[in-house]
Scaffold this motif. Structure first.
Motif, mmCIF file in Angstrom:
data_model
loop_
_atom_site.group_PDB
_atom_site.id
_atom_site.type_symbol
_atom_site.label_atom_id
_atom_site.label_comp_id
_atom_site.label_asym_id
_atom_site.label_seq_id
_atom_site.Cartn_x
_atom_site.Cartn_y
_atom_site.Cartn_z
ATOM 1 N N LEU A 172 -2.368 -3.929 7.952
ATOM 2 C CA LEU A 172 -1.916 -2.710 7.470
ATOM 3 C C LEU A 172 -3.272 -1.805 7.074
ATOM 4 N N SER A 173 -3.315 -0.754 7.754
ATOM 5 C CA SER A 173 -4.167 0.375 7.836
ATOM 6 C C SER A 173 -4.631 0.692 6.410
ATOM 7 N N ALA A 174 -5.924 0.668 5.864
ATOM 8 C CA ALA A 174 -6.237 1.115 4.471
ATOM 9 C C ALA A 174 -7.594 1.332 4.383
ATOM 10 N N PRO A 187 2.209 2.504 4.946
ATOM 11 C CA PRO A 187 0.804 2.501 5.958
ATOM 12 C C PRO A 187 1.324 2.139 7.203
ATOM 13 N N CYS A 216 -8.610 -3.008 6.797
ATOM 14 C CA CYS A 216 -7.267 -3.067 6.909
ATOM 15 C C CYS A 216 -6.902 -4.264 5.743
ATOM 16 N N LEU A 231 0.751 -1.237 0.018
ATOM 17 C CA LEU A 231 -0.062 0.126 0.021
ATOM 18 C C LEU A 231 1.117 1.201 -0.117
ATOM 19 N N GLY A 232 0.258 2.358 -0.329
ATOM 20 C CA GLY A 232 0.870 3.726 -0.689
ATOM 21 C C GLY A 232 1.947 4.142 -1.655
ATOM 22 N N GLU A 285 -8.961 1.240 -2.039
ATOM 23 C CA GLU A 285 -7.561 1.677 -2.146
ATOM 24 C C GLU A 285 -6.902 0.857 -3.073
#
Length: 243
Positions: free
Chosen positions: A53-55, A31, A125, A26-27, A59
């Motif tokens: 992982l925060s999401a 994250p 997440c 992610l990102g 996304e």
């Protein structure tokens, strides 16, 4: 020297192929980790086989490394994507796949979007997993490299040369000579002397015992010692011959 060692270590770590071969799924930005990897004590025991992982739903999710998509579909009501990277395999869920199984993907290739599906996280997440065969590993170890400094050993001091004052105080021709006899030589000589005395005493004792045995061999009463009688008869004859 310490600064040079630190810079060299950082350059080696930055140029390492393992660092540039992986990225966060992610990102950017990086994250936030909601729950870290916690392997079970036994393969069938409880644990957390991955990292959360925060999401946010919708996304985009990217491949953490180059490889081949081994699975892309729904499993137990949630979308799952798995990518093989040689002996390693990364898994991503819940993800709505945008790739198909068998497709080769590059590092950072988009493989789907995060689904708004119920998971064990209190907030949306991405559950990111890593396996090697049947063994679960920590996926954060792919992107969190620890910098290890090389040890710095103290350099050996160069041999010191004798100063000119020392040479003047003790010229080579006037250096104090070593004693002629050391403690080891003295103890060796003492041991040899003691051994000689013991040997001489042993020989003297053996000789005296042999003489005593000869003297004790006298004939019993009433028995004539012919050898003794012959010696007695020879003595007068020798005296007469001399006269």
């Amino acid at each position: 020297m310490t600064l040079l060692t630190l810079l060299l270590t950082c350059v080696i770590t930055a140029c390492s192929p393992g660092v540039s071969a992986w990225r966060w799924p992610l990102g950017p930005p990086t994250p936030r980790v909601l729950r870290a990897f916690s392997p079970p004590a036994v393969p069938w025991g409880p644990g957390h086989r991955g990292a959360d992982l925060s999401a946010r739903p919708g996304e985009p999710v990217y491949a953490a490394g180059a490889g081949r998509v081994s699975y892309a579909g729904h499993l137990a009501g949630r979308g799952v994507v798995a990518v093989d990277h040689g002996p390693l395999r990364t898994t991503y869920l819940p993800v709505k796949p945008s790739v198909k199984a068998g497709l080769q993907v590059t590092l950072g290739a988009r493989i789907g979007i995060l689904e708004d599906a119920p998971l064990h996280c209190p907030t949306p997440c991405l559950h990111w997993g890593l396996r090697k065969g049947s063994v679960y590993l920590d996926p954060l170890s792919l992107v969190r490299r620890e910098v290890r400094l090389l040890p710095q050993w103290p350099q050996a001091a160069p041999p010191q040369k004798a100063s000119s004052k020392e040479h003047e105080r003790h010229p080579p021709s006037e250096q104090p000579s070593a004693p002629g006899m050391t403690l080891r030589d003295a103890s060796t000589a003492t041991g040899g002397a003691v051994t000689g005395l013991v040997l001489a005493y042993s020989l003297s004792f053996a000789w005296r015992r042999s003489r005593a045995r000869v003297r004790s061999r006298r004939p019993p009463p009433g028995v004539i010692d012919l050898a003794h009688e012959r010696r007695l008869r020879r003595v007068p004859q020798r005296r007469e011959e001399r006269t």
